[in-house]
Write a protein that holds these residues in place. Structure first.
Motif, mmCIF file in Angstrom:
data_model
loop_
_atom_site.group_PDB
_atom_site.id
_atom_site.type_symbol
_atom_site.label_atom_id
_atom_site.label_comp_id
_atom_site.label_asym_id
_atom_site.label_seq_id
_atom_site.Cartn_x
_atom_site.Cartn_y
_atom_site.Cartn_z
ATOM 1 N N ARG A 1 61.727 3.611 12.586
ATOM 2 C CA ARG A 1 59.758 3.066 13.092
ATOM 3 C C ARG A 1 58.994 2.976 11.674
ATOM 4 N NH1 ARG A 1 58.251 9.706 14.058
ATOM 5 N NH2 ARG A 1 58.748 10.867 12.614
ATOM 6 N N GLY A 2 58.987 3.273 10.588
ATOM 7 C CA GLY A 2 58.023 3.445 9.531
ATOM 8 C C GLY A 2 58.399 1.495 8.693
ATOM 9 N N LEU B 1 63.253 13.186 16.998
ATOM 10 C CA LEU B 1 62.183 14.702 16.382
ATOM 11 C C LEU B 1 62.560 15.041 15.363
ATOM 12 C CD1 LEU B 1 60.710 15.382 20.099
ATOM 13 C CD2 LEU B 1 59.186 13.958 18.151
ATOM 14 N N GLY B 2 63.825 14.607 15.028
ATOM 15 C CA GLY B 2 64.052 15.570 14.118
ATOM 16 C C GLY B 2 65.050 16.556 14.560
ATOM 17 N N LEU B 3 65.445 17.446 15.295
ATOM 18 C CA LEU B 3 66.270 18.551 16.258
ATOM 19 C C LEU B 3 67.311 17.872 16.508
ATOM 20 C CD1 LEU B 3 62.792 19.831 17.929
ATOM 21 C CD2 LEU B 3 63.886 20.551 15.838
ATOM 22 N N ALA C 1 59.872 -4.602 9.598
ATOM 23 C CA ALA C 1 61.754 -5.282 9.734
ATOM 24 C C ALA C 1 61.856 -4.493 11.378
ATOM 25 C CB ALA C 1 62.538 -4.318 9.217
ATOM 26 N N TRP C 2 61.427 -5.316 12.161
ATOM 27 C CA TRP C 2 61.215 -4.907 13.583
ATOM 28 C C TRP C 2 62.738 -4.267 14.152
ATOM 29 C CZ3 TRP C 2 64.728 -8.145 16.547
ATOM 30 C CH2 TRP C 2 64.483 -8.796 16.108
ATOM 31 N N TRP C 3 64.015 -5.113 13.558
ATOM 32 C CA TRP C 3 65.280 -4.989 14.478
ATOM 33 C C TRP C 3 66.196 -3.850 13.822
ATOM 34 C CZ3 TRP C 3 63.771 -8.623 11.002
ATOM 35 C CH2 TRP C 3 63.681 -8.185 9.464
ATOM 36 N N ILE C 4 65.212 -2.960 13.143
ATOM 37 C CA ILE C 4 66.210 -1.618 12.536
ATOM 38 C C ILE C 4 65.632 -0.850 14.265
ATOM 39 C CG2 ILE C 4 65.882 0.984 11.646
ATOM 40 C CD1 ILE C 4 64.438 -1.620 9.427
ATOM 41 N N LEU D 1 68.355 6.880 14.674
ATOM 42 C CA LEU D 1 68.077 5.478 14.274
ATOM 43 C C LEU D 1 66.603 5.205 14.650
ATOM 44 C CD1 LEU D 1 71.448 3.421 14.921
ATOM 45 C CD2 LEU D 1 71.150 3.705 12.644
ATOM 46 N N LEU D 2 66.233 5.372 15.612
ATOM 47 C CA LEU D 2 64.686 4.847 15.544
ATOM 48 C C LEU D 2 63.750 5.909 15.666
ATOM 49 C CD1 LEU D 2 65.195 4.836 20.020
ATOM 50 C CD2 LEU D 2 64.537 3.118 18.449
#
Length: 300
Positions: free
Chosen positions: A258-259, A239-241, A264-267, A253-254
């Motif tokens: 997500r974008g 959530l950026g916290l 690129a599903w592997w990111i 990293l998740l």
């Protein structure tokens, strides 16, 4: 007669002693549960090694960007592919394990010590102290742990220290409740009454008898709590916290991947698998520790 007796004794075949025997761990048949536990131990040790010495595991630098290798699918050279900066995702996941492990372990240490101290004082002293401390814990328990950690982290600001403190504060009520219940069950036992009858001081009874016998449930809860703390810390980072660094942790990293999930599903898939594997391994080890410390449960 003597010669006949000697000949008869020689004819008796004596059992031969085996010179070489297999070790116990080779002679014992391994069950499926044992295999899962050994796999969990290997997974935890590998992730701990990644956190302590990532340069031994990662094939590339986590900050090395290559414009000609942007969004490459997983290959033998890049096991987890590359991200939108051309970084090796496997290397970033390996280096990001350090912050995730710090969040899980340090927050559990702080939360278990603080919650255990509150529960011990509340259960052993009793009276108005018990009432005041437990009402405070009840107020904290009315708020979901993730929401409480989110509120504290948002108030303190994004940093690794604040995430650790937020996750630890959210875990304090659970440890306090478990410790208080264990203390109350031990206070009424016969050996505690016998110690009081011979004139042993209250502090000596607590330090020698009550506290050592009440730590087992706390250890089990702390072992299992590492996984949930990592999940909570990863959620805050998502959530950026969380910590804002050049090398992100698994939750960040998740969030970054997500974008690019459709491209690129592997990111974000491999950091999510790393979180899942570590939390599952910690829970398996926690269950085994609980069975070891509770013989009645293991026999059942």
């Amino acid at each position: 007669m003597k010669e006949a007796a000697v000949a008869a004794n020689r004819s008796v075949a004596l059992p031969r002693k085996k010179l070489f025997r297999l070790p116990v761990w080779k002679r014992r048949t391994l069950s499926a549960a044992d295999l899962f536990v050994y796999g969990a131990v290997a997974s935890v040790l590998f992730i701990v090694l990644c956190a302590l010495a990532p340069q031994w595991i990662a094939p590339f630098s986590p900050t090395e960007m290559k414009a000609d290798r942007v969004l490459l699918a997983p290959t033998w050279q890049h096991l987890f592919g590359t991200d939108y900066f051309g970084r090796d995702v496997f290397s970033v996941v390996v280096y990001g394990s350090r912050d995730s492990l710090i969040i899980g372990v340090v927050s559990v240490l702080i939360g278990s010590v603080a919650g255990g101290l509150i529960g011990a004082l509340s259960g052993y002293i009793g009276g108005i102290v018990d009432t005041a401390l437990m009402r405070f814990i009840d107020v904290l328990m009315t708020i979901p742990g993730v929401l409480l950690a989110l509120a504290i982290a948002a108030a303190l600001g994004p940093s690794l220290t604040n995430v650790v403190l937020s996750v630890a504060a959210a875990a304090v009520p659970g440890y306090a409740r478990v410790m208080r219940g264990t203390i109350l069950s031990i206070k009424g036992r016969a050996y505690i009454t016998a110690s009081r009858s011979i004139g042993t001081s209250g502090f000596a009874i607590f330090w020698r008898h009550v506290l050592p016998n009440s730590l087992s449930p706390l250890f089990v809860m702390a072992a299992i709590g590492i996984g949930s703390s990592i999940l909570t810390g990863s959620g805050l980072s998502f959530l950026g916290l969380g910590t804002i660094k050049e090398i992100p942790d698994w939750g960040a990293l998740l969030s970054q991947g997500r974008g690019y999930l459709t491209v690129a599903w592997w990111i974000c898939t491999f950091p999510g698998l790393a979180i899942t594997l570590f939390v599952l391994s910690i829970n398996l080890l926690g269950d085994r520790i609980r069975d070891h410390l509770d013989p009645k449960r293991s026999r059942a």
